[in-house]
Design an enzyme around this catalytic site. Sequence first.
Site, mmCIF file in Angstrom:
data_model
loop_
_atom_site.group_PDB
_atom_site.id
_atom_site.type_symbol
_atom_site.label_atom_id
_atom_site.label_comp_id
_atom_site.label_asym_id
_atom_site.label_seq_id
_atom_site.Cartn_x
_atom_site.Cartn_y
_atom_site.Cartn_z
ATOM 1 C CE LYS A 205 -3.730 -0.393 2.500
ATOM 2 N NZ LYS A 205 -4.288 -0.627 3.853
ATOM 3 N NE ARG B 174 -5.304 3.493 3.841
ATOM 4 C CZ ARG B 174 -5.355 3.675 2.527
ATOM 5 N NH1 ARG B 174 -4.719 4.692 1.968
ATOM 6 N NH2 ARG B 174 -6.015 2.827 1.765
ATOM 7 N N GLY C 98 -8.266 -6.516 4.275
ATOM 8 C CA GLY C 98 -9.038 -6.540 5.512
ATOM 9 C C GLY C 98 -8.433 -7.372 6.633
ATOM 10 C CG MET D 3 -2.941 -6.886 9.356
ATOM 11 S SD MET D 3 -1.254 -6.612 8.954
ATOM 12 C CE MET D 3 -1.340 -6.180 7.261
ATOM 13 N NE ARG E 245 -6.401 -4.541 -2.822
ATOM 14 C CZ ARG E 245 -6.968 -4.521 -1.631
ATOM 15 N NH1 ARG E 245 -6.240 -4.327 -0.556
ATOM 16 N NH2 ARG E 245 -8.257 -4.689 -1.493
ATOM 17 C CG HIS F 80 -14.542 -9.369 4.016
ATOM 18 N ND1 HIS F 80 -14.882 -10.650 4.422
ATOM 19 C CD2 HIS F 80 -13.231 -9.234 4.263
ATOM 20 C CE1 HIS F 80 -13.812 -11.244 4.905
ATOM 21 N NE2 HIS F 80 -12.793 -10.413 4.824
ATOM 22 N NE ARG G 31 3.096 -49.180 -8.215
ATOM 23 C CZ ARG G 31 2.697 -48.369 -7.237
ATOM 24 N NH1 ARG G 31 3.539 -47.515 -6.684
ATOM 25 N NH2 ARG G 31 1.452 -48.401 -6.830
ATOM 26 C CD GLU H 256 8.657 -47.241 -4.587
ATOM 27 O OE1 GLU H 256 7.723 -46.526 -4.203
ATOM 28 O OE2 GLU H 256 8.495 -48.259 -5.276
ATOM 29 C CB SER I 232 9.694 -43.482 -12.227
ATOM 30 O OG SER I 232 8.646 -42.655 -11.802
ATOM 31 C CG ASN J 273 3.571 -40.322 -2.905
ATOM 32 O OD1 ASN J 273 3.892 -39.146 -3.032
ATOM 33 N ND2 ASN J 273 2.536 -40.852 -3.495
ATOM 34 C CB CYS K 66 5.458 -41.371 -10.696
ATOM 35 S SG CYS K 66 6.211 -42.649 -9.685
ATOM 36 C CE1 TYR L 262 7.735 -39.738 -15.750
ATOM 37 C CE2 TYR L 262 9.624 -40.232 -17.147
ATOM 38 C CZ TYR L 262 8.703 -40.616 -16.185
ATOM 39 O OH TYR L 262 8.752 -41.880 -15.645
HETATM 40 P P1 ADP Z 1 -7.564 -2.279 3.787
HETATM 41 O O1 ADP Z 1 -6.129 -2.641 3.687
HETATM 42 O O2 ADP Z 1 -8.339 -3.199 4.636
HETATM 43 O O3 ADP Z 1 -8.165 -2.009 2.450
HETATM 44 P P2 ADP Z 1 -7.317 0.556 4.130
HETATM 45 O O4 ADP Z 1 -6.150 1.036 4.873
HETATM 46 O O5 ADP Z 1 -7.232 0.624 2.655
HETATM 47 O O6 ADP Z 1 -7.628 -0.907 4.602
HETATM 48 O O7 ADP Z 1 -8.494 1.440 4.631
HETATM 49 C C1 ADP Z 1 -9.789 1.053 4.918
HETATM 50 C C2 ADP Z 1 -10.771 2.045 4.336
HETATM 51 O O8 ADP Z 1 -10.543 3.360 4.783
HETATM 52 C C3 ADP Z 1 -10.721 2.086 2.838
HETATM 53 O O9 ADP Z 1 -12.027 2.098 2.340
HETATM 54 C C4 ADP Z 1 -10.032 3.381 2.541
HETATM 55 O O10 ADP Z 1 -10.445 3.911 1.324
HETATM 56 C C5 ADP Z 1 -10.435 4.248 3.720
HETATM 57 N N1 ADP Z 1 -9.398 5.241 3.979
HETATM 58 C C6 ADP Z 1 -8.136 4.975 4.312
HETATM 59 N N2 ADP Z 1 -7.409 6.097 4.417
HETATM 60 C C7 ADP Z 1 -8.241 7.128 4.148
HETATM 61 C C8 ADP Z 1 -8.078 8.538 4.069
HETATM 62 N N3 ADP Z 1 -6.910 9.099 4.254
HETATM 63 N N4 ADP Z 1 -9.158 9.274 3.772
HETATM 64 C C9 ADP Z 1 -10.341 8.678 3.541
HETATM 65 N N5 ADP Z 1 -10.557 7.361 3.586
HETATM 66 C C10 ADP Z 1 -9.522 6.572 3.884
HETATM 67 MG MG MG Z 2 -7.799 -0.736 1.223
HETATM 68 MG MG MG Z 3 5.667 -46.617 -3.612
#
Ligand code: ADP
Ligand code: MG
Ligand code: MG
Length: 906
Positions: free
Chosen positions: A32, A103, A112, A114, A376, A490, A652, A779, A798, A802, A865, A885
């Site tokens: 990020k 973040r 999501g 962390m 990303r 999610h 075999r 083997e 061969s 396993n 194999c 192979y």
């Molecule tokens: P995740 O890695 O779970 O996507 P994010 O760090 O991207 O978490 O953030 C979670 C939410 O908060 C996202 O929807 C993001 O767009 C929003 N967000 C994060 N930073 C800001 C910011 N500076 N201003 C407005 N919204 C933010």
């Molecule tokens: Mg995000």
């Molecule tokens: Mg065997």
Amino acid sequence: METISKTKKQVYHFGTQETDGDRSMRNLLGGKGANLAEMSNLGIPVPPGFTITTEVCTKYNEVGREEVIALLKEEVEKAVASIEKEMETSFGDNENPLLLSVRSGARVSMPGMMDTVLNLGLNDESVLGLVKRTNNERFAWDSYRRFVQMYGGVVLGMKAETKEDENPFEEIIDNLKGKRRIKLDTQFTVQDLQDLVYDFKDAIKKSTGRDFPTDPWEQLWGSVMAVFDSWNGDRAVYYRKINGYPADWGTAVNVQAMVFGNMGDNSGTGVCFTRDAATGVNEFNGEYLINAQGEDVVAGVRTPQQITKMGSQRWAELAQIDEVERMKDFPSLEELMPKIYTELYEYQERLEKHYHDMQDMEFTIQNGKLWILQTRNGKRTGAAMVKIAMDLLKEGQVSEKEALLMIEANKLDELLHPIFDTNALKRAPVVAQGLPASPGAATGQIVFFADEADKFKNTILVRTETSPEDLEGMNLAKGILTARGGMTSHAAVVARGMGKCCVSGAGALKINYKKRSMTVGDQVYNEGDWISLNGSTGNIIEGKVATMEPELSGEFGELMELSNKFGNLKVRTNADNPKDAKIARNFGAQGIGLARTEHMFFEVDRIKAMREMILADTTKGRKAALEELLPMQRKDFEGIFEAMEGCPVTVRLLDPPLHEFVPHQLATQKELAEDLHISLSAVKNKVAELHEFNPMLGHRGCRLGITYPEITEMQTRAIMEAALNLKAKGIESKPEIMIPLVGSFEEFECQDKVIRDTAEVVFSEYGDTVDFTIGTMIEVPRAALMADTIAEKADFFSFGTNDLTQMTFGYSRDDAGKFLTVYLEEGILKNDPFEVLDQDGVGQLVDIGTKRGRSIKPDLKVGICGEHGGEPSSVEFCHSTGMDYVSCSPFRVPIARVAAAQAALK
Ligand code: ADP
Ligand code: MG
Ligand code: MG
């Protein structure tokens, strides 16, 4: 790891003014952070901020909070000051407060997994300052209540007491909504929002015994540490485990000026994808909400709207909403804010061209100004992965090599899973309709809680919405169904990443967690009821639906061709019958690397003759029983050879300990005694006689053929006769006879002679010959060490990895489950060696065996194999040892082909 000194840079800036990172720094800045810096460099509007490096996270885990704060203080204060300057606000100021988001962001995206805290810096005074400056009371209090809620959850650990309970904050919100008779967050009055802030704070005080922190710096450090802590939270640990990411990567922390999507009807927030993450089709798409913030779209608090007009119309059709209602309540961004849409469209195009891959982006609109908050490489299904890679290749965005390396070989597995039978679907009772969030076909019994996803053999996890806590259960369930949330929720994003079938946002479902039931209209479905999900249409179907084999796309074929172009390792299959052989052949298998002959004997009509053979006390008796088996085996081989269309087939000879074939239950023992006209006690004695303490190291493999050469004779005869019969019909076959479990030259020599003598006899009977080779499975560790002697006679090796793994580690495959799980949890083993070839140990034997064998016979054909033959990292290893192979189960053939090509490219 390098230790961090005070002089080492730990904080990197990004934003429109000053940026000192870029995309190449993802290990240090996290994905990020690196991408925020990269976008800043590209001139894309990113709110200013800074990234605390992943190294600090590792440091934090060693030394703890106080020392890390001391280490960071100066740099962070400087960085905050620079945001203040750019935003013309001041952190901790009551009149004109700077608000921040905190973040997480590891080097790979873990959506999501962390935690994030938004609107940080607010307290009872500064909220009034914000009201004054923005002239928007509602917005200020909405931001404040969101902050208290997020900080309470993420930093102070407020959560639901039991899984049936609601989150304490959600409960307060729901109670208030009930009291006020409203449905949506946007309907709260300023007074409501103020009440929420105070009720949240009360709940926090009651639960933690502490006051909510008012000092913005305390809030900031608390949040930074909470992000570091979340790296070792259950969710993140589990995510790392299923993806094989090491714990020492750590997460970076991104601190960034807030931009506000909740400032009113000229503001909003959303998520978009440059291509369709479910199908891979090259169509810009996404979802947004007006007057909303952060995770609102993903969490499904309101029904999100589509970004493009086309997407919106398609969605309305699924949701059965007419055009008038759509334009009134759910217009697309394209229609509602065409200028913003055009700008966003331009950025998504630019970013995809820049990264040469499908992007998943987050954006926020504050009072008519667009900000990009994240980009990303998007998670995608296996089908989308293949289509996108092949399309990018055709568009000239990536080279053939790059396209191949974009493929995560293991994910191809998803494409090969069964889909619903089209005829069965026509009759299937559709009970409700949701969004086709992640394609696939899933049938299972309903469960309502993620930690009960293994309650039945096949389950469908049904939730109002999912959260990162549900990850493990989502992985276990066959399919996921949610009542809320859109295509970017999610549930949808995670399911696509897992390649799991998902239907989201099925608004007609009412879920009652306490009663463990869901209702659709007046129909009630309880836990344990069977339902089916069609992830490609969004249909929710009552009961089970029959499935059929999937049809493979044109792009899949293109990928396979491309793999052939680069891979020099041949890919064969392990197949014991014509049906499997055909499947594998269609997937491009270039031969059979292992046809086991014992499975054929378990079929009803054969097991009797087999048992008769085993129970016979004399060679004569055994021969008579083998005589009965001969025509059956011959027919099997004819079928397999024919299916393989002249490709080599390694057969075999009989391998397992004989006791596996005799009956162990009294009733079947009685039956057998009657069939064979012998006494029950004779059967019992024989069974007892065959009992072994350690059958895996017992009377099996070539030891059978050596003690009972008539078995080898019969099998050789069946193979040769099958090949000759086909030859007479003009069908070519290439039999390769493989002697199992050889540990010495003498063992090999003994069986080699039996085979050659038998072949001679058959050839003279037929007055014709076929070409064949004789080789061995390596083997037993000793065989690898003595390979230079064995290779004098053997035509091929061969590696049966396993057994080789079993014997090298000394782990019984049948008993290892008891300790392997602990070994994996404790990190004593990195991988299950029966799944992923142990390159360090077992790999040495493979290498030694190959080298010593080829020192005698330079053109000795060598293959593998074991199960490992279809596992990408093991395939790469096999490539490096110079094997000819790999052989794997039919459905892994495409995976092995891609892995072989990738190995050649790397
Ligand atoms: P995740 O890695 O779970 O996507 P994010 O760090 O991207 O978490 O953030 C979670 C939410 O908060 C996202 O929807 C993001 O767009 C929003 N967000 C994060 N930073 C800001 C910011 N500076 N201003 C407005 N919204 C933010
Ligand atoms: Mg995000
Ligand atoms: Mg065997």
